[in-house]
Design a protein around this motif. Structure first.
Motif, PDB file in Angstrom:
ATOM      1  N   THR A 130      18.869  17.883  -0.540  1.00 43.58           N
ATOM      2  CA  THR A 130      19.562  16.882   0.997  1.00 43.58           C
ATOM      3  C   THR A 130      20.798  17.902   1.032  1.00 43.58           C
ATOM      4  O   THR A 130      21.309  17.652   2.887  1.00 43.58           O
ATOM      5  CB  THR A 130      20.407  15.285   0.549  1.00 43.58           C
ATOM      6  OG1 THR A 130      20.631  15.891  -0.293  1.00 43.58           O
ATOM      7  CG2 THR A 130      18.669  14.873   0.482  1.00 43.58           C
ATOM      8  N   SER A 131      21.304  19.246   0.899  1.00 44.68           N
ATOM      9  CA  SER A 131      22.520  19.880   1.345  1.00 44.68           C
ATOM     10  C   SER A 131      22.682  21.223   0.910  1.00 44.68           C
ATOM     11  O   SER A 131      21.636  21.505  -0.077  1.00 44.68           O
ATOM     12  CB  SER A 131      23.891  18.848   1.008  1.00 44.68           C
ATOM     13  OG  SER A 131      23.926  19.453  -0.464  1.00 44.68           O
ATOM     14  N   GLY A 132      23.761  21.647   1.254  1.00 43.26           N
ATOM     15  CA  GLY A 132      23.330  23.581   0.792  1.00 43.26           C
ATOM     16  C   GLY A 132      22.525  24.025   0.345  1.00 43.26           C
ATOM     17  O   GLY A 132      22.112  24.126   0.937  1.00 43.26           O
ATOM     18  N   ALA A 165      16.412  10.012  -6.563  1.00 44.35           N
ATOM     19  CA  ALA A 165      16.594  10.023  -7.892  1.00 44.35           C
ATOM     20  C   ALA A 165      17.864   9.958  -8.413  1.00 44.35           C
ATOM     21  O   ALA A 165      18.200  11.339  -7.979  1.00 44.35           O
ATOM     22  CB  ALA A 165      15.112  10.325  -9.036  1.00 44.35           C
ATOM     23  N   ASP A 166      18.275   9.576  -9.100  1.00 41.57           N
ATOM     24  CA  ASP A 166      19.367  10.475  -9.334  1.00 41.57           C
ATOM     25  C   ASP A 166      18.765  11.468 -11.336  1.00 41.57           C
ATOM     26  O   ASP A 166      18.533  10.727 -12.221  1.00 41.57           O
ATOM     27  CB  ASP A 166      20.426   9.213 -10.092  1.00 41.57           C
ATOM     28  CG  ASP A 166      21.405  10.031 -10.724  1.00 41.57           C
ATOM     29  OD1 ASP A 166      21.673  11.161 -11.411  1.00 41.57           O
ATOM     30  OD2 ASP A 166      22.727   9.188 -11.637  1.00 41.57           O
ATOM     31  N   LEU A 167      18.916  12.465 -10.980  1.00 41.36           N
ATOM     32  CA  LEU A 167      18.513  13.850 -12.354  1.00 41.36           C
ATOM     33  C   LEU A 167      19.249  13.394 -12.994  1.00 41.36           C
ATOM     34  O   LEU A 167      19.076  14.484 -14.382  1.00 41.36           O
ATOM     35  CB  LEU A 167      17.526  14.834 -11.122  1.00 41.36           C
ATOM     36  CG  LEU A 167      16.817  13.758 -10.128  1.00 41.36           C
ATOM     37  CD1 LEU A 167      15.999  15.778 -10.295  1.00 41.36           C
ATOM     38  CD2 LEU A 167      16.108  13.256 -11.187  1.00 41.36           C
ATOM     39  N   ASN A 217      14.988  24.582  -9.501  1.00 47.31           N
ATOM     40  CA  ASN A 217      16.462  23.520 -10.606  1.00 47.31           C
ATOM     41  C   ASN A 217      17.121  24.185  -9.483  1.00 47.31           C
ATOM     42  O   ASN A 217      18.148  24.660 -10.073  1.00 47.31           O
ATOM     43  CB  ASN A 217      16.140  23.926 -12.121  1.00 47.31           C
ATOM     44  CG  ASN A 217      15.171  23.646 -12.962  1.00 47.31           C
ATOM     45  OD1 ASN A 217      14.838  21.945 -12.916  1.00 47.31           O
ATOM     46  ND2 ASN A 217      14.192  24.113 -13.110  1.00 47.31           N
ATOM     47  N   ASN A 218      17.869  23.435  -8.905  1.00 46.51           N
ATOM     48  CA  ASN A 218      18.987  23.614  -7.653  1.00 46.51           C
ATOM     49  C   ASN A 218      20.527  22.789  -8.315  1.00 46.51           C
ATOM     50  O   ASN A 218      21.110  23.616  -7.359  1.00 46.51           O
ATOM     51  CB  ASN A 218      18.081  23.675  -6.644  1.00 46.51           C
ATOM     52  CG  ASN A 218      19.930  23.320  -5.210  1.00 46.51           C
ATOM     53  OD1 ASN A 218      20.330  24.608  -5.850  1.00 46.51           O
ATOM     54  ND2 ASN A 218      19.752  23.004  -4.792  1.00 46.51           N
ATOM     55  N   LEU A 219      19.983  21.403  -8.041  1.00 44.88           N
ATOM     56  CA  LEU A 219      21.109  20.388  -8.114  1.00 44.88           C
ATOM     57  C   LEU A 219      22.459  21.568  -9.205  1.00 44.88           C
ATOM     58  O   LEU A 219      21.901  22.052 -10.172  1.00 44.88           O
ATOM     59  CB  LEU A 219      20.522  19.354  -8.743  1.00 44.88           C
ATOM     60  CG  LEU A 219      20.382  18.305  -9.435  1.00 44.88           C
ATOM     61  CD1 LEU A 219      21.519  18.657 -11.085  1.00 44.88           C
ATOM     62  CD2 LEU A 219      19.482  17.001  -9.928  1.00 44.88           C
ATOM     63  N   HIS A 277      33.965  23.720 -17.782  1.00 44.32           N
ATOM     64  CA  HIS A 277      32.629  22.924 -18.431  1.00 44.32           C
ATOM     65  C   HIS A 277      31.379  23.341 -17.502  1.00 44.32           C
ATOM     66  O   HIS A 277      30.391  23.562 -17.600  1.00 44.32           O
ATOM     67  CB  HIS A 277      32.930  21.533 -18.053  1.00 44.32           C
ATOM     68  CG  HIS A 277      34.095  21.166 -16.596  1.00 44.32           C
ATOM     69  ND1 HIS A 277      34.324  22.159 -15.805  1.00 44.32           N
ATOM     70  CD2 HIS A 277      33.958  20.369 -16.174  1.00 44.32           C
ATOM     71  CE1 HIS A 277      35.138  21.321 -14.797  1.00 44.32           C
ATOM     72  NE2 HIS A 277      34.784  19.952 -15.295  1.00 44.32           N
ATOM     73  N   TYR A 278      32.257  23.664 -16.013  1.00 47.80           N
ATOM     74  CA  TYR A 278      30.856  24.648 -14.679  1.00 47.80           C
ATOM     75  C   TYR A 278      30.449  26.019 -15.118  1.00 47.80           C
ATOM     76  O   TYR A 278      29.338  25.582 -15.873  1.00 47.80           O
ATOM     77  CB  TYR A 278      31.651  24.435 -13.759  1.00 47.80           C
ATOM     78  CG  TYR A 278      30.894  24.763 -12.133  1.00 47.80           C
ATOM     79  CD1 TYR A 278      29.870  23.793 -11.942  1.00 47.80           C
ATOM     80  CD2 TYR A 278      30.599  26.812 -12.205  1.00 47.80           C
ATOM     81  CE1 TYR A 278      28.367  24.909 -10.877  1.00 47.80           C
ATOM     82  CE2 TYR A 278      29.961  27.261 -10.539  1.00 47.80           C
ATOM     83  CZ  TYR A 278      28.662  25.865 -10.335  1.00 47.80           C
ATOM     84  OH  TYR A 278      28.100  26.631  -9.550  1.00 47.80           O
ATOM     85  N   SER A 279      31.300  26.252 -15.471  1.00 45.36           N
ATOM     86  CA  SER A 279      30.848  28.047 -15.889  1.00 45.36           C
ATOM     87  C   SER A 279      29.820  27.486 -17.450  1.00 45.36           C
ATOM     88  O   SER A 279      29.053  28.715 -17.352  1.00 45.36           O
ATOM     89  CB  SER A 279      32.433  28.791 -15.770  1.00 45.36           C
ATOM     90  OG  SER A 279      32.577  28.782 -16.005  1.00 45.36           O
ATOM     91  N   SER A 329      29.871  33.389  -4.434  1.00 44.41           N
ATOM     92  CA  SER A 329      30.081  31.965  -3.205  1.00 44.41           C
ATOM     93  C   SER A 329      29.060  32.047  -2.498  1.00 44.41           C
ATOM     94  O   SER A 329      29.454  33.204  -1.313  1.00 44.41           O
ATOM     95  CB  SER A 329      31.875  32.134  -2.960  1.00 44.41           C
ATOM     96  OG  SER A 329      32.456  32.067  -4.295  1.00 44.41           O
ATOM     97  N   THR A 330      29.223  30.922  -1.688  1.00 43.13           N
ATOM     98  CA  THR A 330      28.461  30.657  -0.540  1.00 43.13           C
ATOM     99  C   THR A 330      28.521  29.178   0.619  1.00 43.13           C
ATOM    100  O   THR A 330      29.211  28.796  -0.465  1.00 43.13           O
ATOM    101  CB  THR A 330      26.264  30.043  -1.110  1.00 43.13           C
ATOM    102  OG1 THR A 330      26.340  31.231  -1.919  1.00 43.13           O
ATOM    103  CG2 THR A 330      25.956  29.946   0.231  1.00 43.13           C
ATOM    104  N   LEU A 331      28.663  29.990   1.411  1.00 41.61           N
ATOM    105  CA  LEU A 331      28.860  29.348   2.253  1.00 41.61           C
ATOM    106  C   LEU A 331      28.462  27.922   3.086  1.00 41.61           C
ATOM    107  O   LEU A 331      28.028  27.377   4.356  1.00 41.61           O
ATOM    108  CB  LEU A 331      29.269  30.029   4.042  1.00 41.61           C
ATOM    109  CG  LEU A 331      30.073  29.084   5.162  1.00 41.61           C
ATOM    110  CD1 LEU A 331      31.365  28.693   4.659  1.00 41.61           C
ATOM    111  CD2 LEU A 331      29.795  29.900   6.223  1.00 41.61           C
TER     112      LEU A 331
END
Ligand code: NAD
Length: 259
Positions: A13-15, A62-64, A85-87, A150-152, A183-185
């Motif tokens: 729904t975004s980005g 749905a909350d995946l 698998n984007n989220l 944690h993200y990395s 990095s993406t706008l």
């Protein structure tokens, strides 16, 4: 041409996810939008239809980050040709401030969503000898930074996971690949840029250039990636033309990382 193909894009729904859903719909795929909020999901479908009136678009709210949410998706769409698998969640934080709960939340959202969906859809794709699984990782997978340990870590895990899963496709027409955007706008990055240099009245383009110079000096293109650029590449990976690409981790990062 993705006519007749069914595609699910998680977190669309975004980005980047929204751009991918839009691009797959433009190629004729029947696209399933996923998000956690019905209003955003409906807005996304409206936006896709206003550009592509004939697009076939469905949705699953749905909350995946939960097994229950993944189950809802599998129930609503038991068979897919393309799974993106984007989220992903991204919250910069000092390592010493990241709690166990945060680590588990990142793992469950960024990794287990993909594991739980892929377990089902990959098996089905293998039985039909047809399909595309694509993980959206990040430059952070190969360029870790201390303010997003944690993200990395979850992004690096996606690379390993997708390589392991690609092994399962040996001798079939199914492929599993990972895309690593620089990095993406997106809306989130634009908000970040707007708050980064509060004392100077910079246009978004000036802020972008300054951000690149200061934070991404090795980028060859010295600009942020556009969501559509990631989406075009994912569309190619989703198509039969990409059948020789399997088990790969592909950078769309403007030359940020050299290898
Ligand atoms: P975004 O926040 O706009 O999109 C992520 C989407 O996932 C959002 O719509 C969000 O609501 C959704 N989401 C989060 N948790 C969810 C959950 N539990 N269930 C369902 N949906 C959920 O961000 P984006 O930048 O478009 O990110 C998309 C992917 O691209 C992410 O995996 C991110 O790590 C990756 N990425 C982004 C950038 C960037 O600079 N924007 C760079 C590299 C990689």
């Amino acid at each position: 041409d993705l006519q007749g193909k069914i595609a699910l894009v998680t977190g669309s729904t975004s980005g980047i996810g929204k751009a991918i859903a839009m691009a797959l719909a433009a190629e004729g795929a029947s696209v399933i939008i996923n998000g956690r909020h019905e209003d955003k999901v409906k807005q996304t479908i409206h936006d896709i239809h206003s550009k592509h009136p004939d697009a076939e678009v469905r949705f699953v709210v749905a909350d995946l980050g939960t097994e229950e949410g993944c189950h809802q998706v599998r129930e609503a769409a038991p068979v897919l040709d393309i799974l993106v698998n984007n989220l992903g969640i991204f919250e910069p934080a000092e390592f010493f401030d990241i709690s166990d709960a945060d680590w588990f939340r990142f793992f469950e959202t960024n990794i287990m969503s993909g594991v739980r969906l892929t377990r089902h859809y990959l098996k089905n794709m293998l039985s039909r000898n047809e399909g595309r699984i694509i993980f959206i990782a990040s430059e952070a997978a190969v360029m870790p930074s201390q303010e997003m340990a944690h993200y990395s870590a979850t992004k690096t895990m996606q690379l390993s996971l997708s390589r392991s899963l690609a092994e399962l496709t040996t001798g079939t027409r199914v492929t599993v690949n990972t895309v690593m955007p620089g990095s993406t706008l997106t809306e989130g990055v634009e908000t970040m840029l707007n708050t980064l240099y509060p004392d100077e009245k910079l246009t978004i383009e000036e802020a972008e250039l300054r951000f690149m110079k200061e934070n991404r000096p090795t980028s060859i293109i010295q600009r942020l990636i556009r969501p559509e650029e990631i989406a075009d590449f994912v569309t190619y990976l989703s198509s039969p033309k990409s059948s020789a690409i399997n088990g790969s981790a592909l950078r769309v990062d403007g030359g940020l990382v050299r290898s």
